[in-house]
Scaffold this active site. Structure first.
Site, mmCIF file in Angstrom:
data_model
loop_
_atom_site.group_PDB
_atom_site.id
_atom_site.type_symbol
_atom_site.label_atom_id
_atom_site.label_comp_id
_atom_site.label_asym_id
_atom_site.label_seq_id
_atom_site.Cartn_x
_atom_site.Cartn_y
_atom_site.Cartn_z
ATOM 1 N N CYS A 171 -39.157 -2.752 23.846
ATOM 2 C CA CYS A 171 -37.833 -2.293 23.416
ATOM 3 C C CYS A 171 -37.944 -0.983 22.643
ATOM 4 C CB CYS A 171 -37.156 -3.366 22.555
ATOM 5 S SG CYS A 171 -35.510 -2.879 22.012
ATOM 6 N N CYS A 174 -35.344 -0.344 19.947
ATOM 7 C CA CYS A 174 -35.587 -1.039 18.676
ATOM 8 C C CYS A 174 -36.749 -0.392 17.908
ATOM 9 C CB CYS A 174 -35.988 -2.495 18.894
ATOM 10 S SG CYS A 174 -34.987 -3.409 20.059
ATOM 11 N N ASP A 175 -37.825 -0.095 18.614
ATOM 12 C CA ASP A 175 -39.093 0.155 17.933
ATOM 13 C C ASP A 175 -39.568 1.605 17.920
ATOM 14 O OD1 ASP A 175 -39.129 -2.574 17.514
ATOM 15 O OD2 ASP A 175 -40.144 -2.962 19.400
#
Ligand code: NDP
Length: 490
Positions: A171, A174-175
């Site tokens: 992801c 997200c990261d």
């Protein structure tokens, strides 16, 4: 008027199914008069809340049938991790979460009810169908639309699961911020790989897309974006054979050139997987027919599964198109199919009125929720506060690291708060906004969110790098409480 109809998968259908390679699953006896014997009834139960589920629900409700969406552990589905969408009908450019938000608003306006829960088990052998939820409810569904979507595939090579969450992830949205100024790789050659690489571009210093073939599979329009990013390069004909690290984080990947058979070590701080998806159909195995790859089989130009009254839509049944737009379209079809099924089997406006007190959650507010406030989990922002929290707490401390940009974190946070309330007398809970606390993030090697860290008597005892359901989080915490109790007895 009560109407009894025996719906059997007749001999002809069975024959047809056999010819098409499917398996018939039996018969369901539909008797609309019986529904008044049940509680927790859902006339249309939609499982999953991506574009397929949301559109199915809108059409179910518009068709005059009380419709419920059981949101699942990843509300909104894969679109929540998608930034740029330029092929959603009527939008030149729109963000994935924005599409979901608009569809949810539209669904709520029509009166669809949202249930924050997941389905653990189903029984489609009898009608009304039984759906068993993680929170312990048994739902009696008069029709079901399965729209559970798909989940990202993981890489099956040594080191990949060991370093999941400490360098390996799927992801970027997200990261990516955890990989500032680092060199990273993206694995895969489809639309997702390009999207992940572009999401990483504002953060990483260099991004190498590793493609196992000698060409990309991504759409031409996605490929056309790549020349805008100097930082992104592509390596063709390479496969990762090992993820290597220093025990704490990823430092390199071993690559095999499948043309020359040469193996090389390629230094990298992060491995972003974009190697396709698997249909989220595990719960339905044995209850409805699936194909060899796990996709739910639907019949002809309908969304009908092998059980009458159970329909499927979106990525869980579509191995061919897999677009947000086509998912929404199949959701519309499934919603219409469910409405027609109920109409054909004697569900009248009078049935709807009589059924009201027996509907799921009829004793609750229209917006069903298991949410609780954040008062049971302290927000920690500085290293000093964090050290003070650990020093001043005996026993177990569970900390949820989250980020504003991370959709799964936003889904996880209310679950974390609810569980914090459940365990408030036994465990100390805290949350950390990673954007506001870079020192803490560095000190504790957090480079994937959501990230749960568990401390016992001040020492780190566990790290978990995925979103969890309420039930999973509760049993995760109970494990440490059991260990603590066992330790106290010794
Ligand atoms: P795809 O299945 O399209 O692509 C998966 C890629 O991963 C392929 O290149 C495949 O290689 C590669 N791969 C699979 N297994 C491995 C492995 N073990 N090691 C290395 N490489 C591997 O999946 P996507 O997630 O990219 O896309 C899914 C669907 O979602 C598509 O329909 C796509 O159009 C859509 N999508 C749309 C977006 C948008 O419009 N904004 C964004 C993202 C996805 P190979 O080609 O050799 O099989």
């Amino acid at each position: 008027m009560a109407k009894k109809i025996m719906l059997s998968i007749c001999a002809l259908a069975t024959l047809l199914c056999c010819c098409l390679g499917t398996r018939s699953t039996g018969t369901v006896d539909v008797d609309m008069a019986k529904v008044f014997n049940y509680t927790n009834v859902m006339p249309v139960a939609v499982i999953g809340s991506g574009p397929a589920g949301l559109m199915a629900a809108i059409y179910g409700q518009r068709g005059g049938k009380e419709t419920f969406i059981i949101e699942g552990n990843k509300p909104g589905g894969l679109l929540m991790d998608t930034t740029e969408v330029e092929n959603w009908p009527g939008e030149v450019f729109v963000k994935g979460p924005e599409i979901i938000e608009k569809l949810k608003t539209q669904a709520r306006r029509h009166g669809v009810r949202f249930v924050e829960d997941s389905i653990e088990r189903v029984d489609f052998s009898q009608w009304p169908f039984k759906l068993y939820t993680e929170n312990g409810d048994t739902i009696h569904a008069l029709s079901v639309v399965v729209a559970t979507g798909a989940s990202p595939k993981k890489l099956d090579v040594p080191g990949a699961s060991e370093y999941w969450g400490t360098g390996v992830t799927s992801c970027a949205v997200c990261d990516a911020p955890f990989f500032k100024n680092q060199e990273v790789v993206v694995v895969g050659g489809g639309d997702s790989a390009i999207e992940e690489a572009i999401q990483l571009a504002p953060y990483a210093s260099k991004i190498t897309i590793l493609v196992r073939k000698d060409q990309l599979r991504a759409a031409a329009s996605m490929q056309a974006r790549l020349p805008l990013y100097d930082k992104i390069t592509i390596k063709y004909n390479v496969e990762i054979t090992k993820v290597v690290g220093d025990g704490t984080k990823v430092t390199a990947v071993e690559l095999l050139n499948n043309k020359t058979n040469e193996r090389t070590m390629f230094e990298t701080g992060g491995v972003f997987l974009a190697i396709g998806h698997m249909p989220a159909s595990r719960v339905f195995k044995g209850s409805i027919d699936l194909d060899d790859a796990g996709y739910i089989k639907v019949t002809g130009r309908t969304q009908q599964t092998s059980v009458r009254g159970v329909f499927a839509a979106g990525d869980v049944e579509d191995h061919r198109y897999r677009q947000a737009g086509s998912s929404a379209g199949s959701g519309i079809n499934a919603g219409l199919d469910a409405v027609r099924f109920l109409d054909d089997n004697g569900y009248t406006p009078q049935t709807a009125v009589r059924l009201k007190p027996r509907l799921f959650g009829s004793d609750m507010a229209p917006e069903l929720t298991h949410k609780s406030g954040p008062e049971f989990a302290k927000m920690v922002e500085s290293l000093q506060d964090f050290d003070a929290l650990l020093a001043g707490t005996q026993g177990i401390v569970v900390v949820d690291f989250w980020a504003e940009t991370c959709p799964s974190c936003k889904q996880m946070l209310p679950i974390f708060h609810a569980v914090a309330q459940d365990f408030k007398d036994k465990v100390t809970f805290a949350t950390v906004d990673t954007d506001k606390s870079p020192q803490l993030v560095d000190k504790l090697f957090v480079n994937k969110v959501p990230c749960l860290l568990v401390f016992r008597d001040g020492g780190l005892v566990a790290r978990y790098n995925n979103a969890m359901s309420r039930k999973e989080l509760a049993s995760f915490i109970e494990r440490f409480l059991d260990e603590q109790e066992a330790g106290e007895k010794d």
